[in-house]
Write a protein that holds these residues in place. Structure first.
Motif, PDB file in Angstrom:
ATOM      1  N   ARG A 102       8.065   2.099 -16.799  1.00  0.00           N
ATOM      2  CA  ARG A 102       7.653   0.771 -16.317  1.00  0.00           C
ATOM      3  C   ARG A 102       6.260   0.798 -15.696  1.00  0.00           C
ATOM      4  O   ARG A 102       5.533  -0.187 -15.759  1.00  0.00           O
ATOM      5  CB  ARG A 102       8.667   0.228 -15.299  1.00  0.00           C
ATOM      6  CG  ARG A 102       9.994  -0.170 -15.920  1.00  0.00           C
ATOM      7  CD  ARG A 102      10.879  -0.919 -14.941  1.00  0.00           C
ATOM      8  NE  ARG A 102      11.271  -0.137 -13.790  1.00  0.00           N
ATOM      9  CZ  ARG A 102      12.325   0.676 -13.734  1.00  0.00           C
ATOM     10  NH1 ARG A 102      13.097   0.821 -14.796  1.00  0.00           N
ATOM     11  NH2 ARG A 102      12.607   1.342 -12.628  1.00  0.00           N
ATOM     12  N   ASP A 103       5.904   1.910 -15.064  1.00  0.00           N
ATOM     13  CA  ASP A 103       4.597   2.040 -14.413  1.00  0.00           C
ATOM     14  C   ASP A 103       3.988   3.397 -14.750  1.00  0.00           C
ATOM     15  O   ASP A 103       4.080   4.348 -13.967  1.00  0.00           O
ATOM     16  CB  ASP A 103       4.730   1.870 -12.896  1.00  0.00           C
ATOM     17  CG  ASP A 103       3.380   1.818 -12.199  1.00  0.00           C
ATOM     18  OD1 ASP A 103       2.327   1.974 -12.865  1.00  0.00           O
ATOM     19  OD2 ASP A 103       3.377   1.630 -10.970  1.00  0.00           O
TER      20      ASP A 103
ATOM     21  N   ARG B 278       1.159   4.560 -14.602  1.00  0.00           N
ATOM     22  CA  ARG B 278       0.138   5.077 -13.679  1.00  0.00           C
ATOM     23  C   ARG B 278       0.723   6.132 -12.738  1.00  0.00           C
ATOM     24  O   ARG B 278      -0.025   6.922 -12.161  1.00  0.00           O
ATOM     25  CB  ARG B 278      -0.472   3.941 -12.843  1.00  0.00           C
ATOM     26  CG  ARG B 278      -1.248   2.914 -13.683  1.00  0.00           C
ATOM     27  CD  ARG B 278      -1.612   1.724 -12.853  1.00  0.00           C
ATOM     28  NE  ARG B 278      -0.364   1.093 -12.407  1.00  0.00           N
ATOM     29  CZ  ARG B 278      -0.281   0.104 -11.537  1.00  0.00           C
ATOM     30  NH1 ARG B 278      -1.374  -0.389 -10.996  1.00  0.00           N
ATOM     31  NH2 ARG B 278       0.878  -0.408 -11.186  1.00  0.00           N
ATOM     32  N   LYS B 279       2.040   6.161 -12.583  1.00  0.00           N
ATOM     33  CA  LYS B 279       2.680   7.123 -11.680  1.00  0.00           C
ATOM     34  C   LYS B 279       2.997   8.452 -12.353  1.00  0.00           C
ATOM     35  O   LYS B 279       3.456   9.388 -11.709  1.00  0.00           O
ATOM     36  CB  LYS B 279       3.959   6.525 -11.096  1.00  0.00           C
ATOM     37  CG  LYS B 279       3.676   5.366 -10.164  1.00  0.00           C
ATOM     38  CD  LYS B 279       4.919   4.848  -9.518  1.00  0.00           C
ATOM     39  CE  LYS B 279       4.534   3.741  -8.536  1.00  0.00           C
ATOM     40  NZ  LYS B 279       5.689   3.103  -7.954  1.00  0.00           N
TER      41      LYS B 279
ATOM     42  N   THR C 118       9.079   6.551  -3.070  1.00  0.00           N
ATOM     43  CA  THR C 118       7.649   6.509  -3.407  1.00  0.00           C
ATOM     44  C   THR C 118       6.822   7.404  -2.481  1.00  0.00           C
ATOM     45  O   THR C 118       5.742   7.848  -2.862  1.00  0.00           O
ATOM     46  CB  THR C 118       7.106   5.074  -3.349  1.00  0.00           C
ATOM     47  OG1 THR C 118       7.401   4.511  -2.081  1.00  0.00           O
ATOM     48  CG2 THR C 118       7.715   4.208  -4.448  1.00  0.00           C
TER      49      THR C 118
END
Length: 190
Positions: A163-164, A166-167, A138
């Motif tokens: 899954r996310d 926003r990344k 990360t």
């Protein structure tokens, strides 16, 4: 070490070095341009990959293809994609260290035949094995590491982006960083 792609692939398809061979449908050897200057490496095949015999063909693979396309890269024209392990771990779990160790020579042989200038590790598992064991994906994605003359970078795994979401913007920044480095050091990728 095998001297040709055909010999290597044929030998890999009959591998029984670890227990992953017992439940596989396909050996997922790799796909792409065999003289590519850029090699992408994931951790291991999932269910779709096991069924089709090709890496990154499920939802995560479709996202990867879109991000590659945005920087004019494609498994069909200028990159190669492989995995740390060539057989699907049960229920898509992470490959165990001993499985990776037993399988890594296939990947090393692919690397030796290809001699890429850039290696992109997709996700923490591949990055920890190939770049450095304590990598913080990360924080260190998009950072270049020189490993014996080959430039390596970790990127967030496409499944993690699903899954996310926003990344996705920071992941796309890594693709732009890659594109810039390809323009700097590669001779026939673009």
């Amino acid at each position: 070490m095998y001297k040709t792609w055909e010999e290597l692939k044929d030998a890999c398809k009959t591998c029984t070095k670890c227990g992953l061979c017992e439940d596989r449908t396909s050996v997922v050897f790799g796909v792409g341009v065999k003289n590519a200057e850029v090699m992408f490496i994931g951790e291991g095949p999932g269910e779709n990959e096991d069924l089709q015999g090709e890496p990154f063909v499920g939802r995560a693979g479709k996202l990867l293809d879109k991000m590659l396309e945005a920087v004019d890269l494609s498994r069909d024209k200028n990159i190669y994609i492989a995995n740390m392990v060539k057989c699907r771990p049960p229920k898509n779990r992470d490959p165990k260290p001993e499985e990776t160790e037993l399988c890594i020579d296939w990947l090393r042989n692919q690397f030796m035949l290809m001699k890429p200038k850039i290696v992109v590790c997709l996700g923490r598992i591949a990055a920890a094995k190939l770049i450095k064991p304590d990598i913080k994906i990360t924080k260190e994605h998009g950072v270049w590491f020189d490993k014996n003359g080959t430039l390596m970078m970790a990127m967030l795994h496409p499944a993690a982006l699903l899954r996310d979401p926003r990344k996705k913007p920071e992941a796309f920044e890594d693709f732009l960083t890659l594109q810039q480095k390809i323009n700097e050091i590669c001779e026939h990728t673009y």
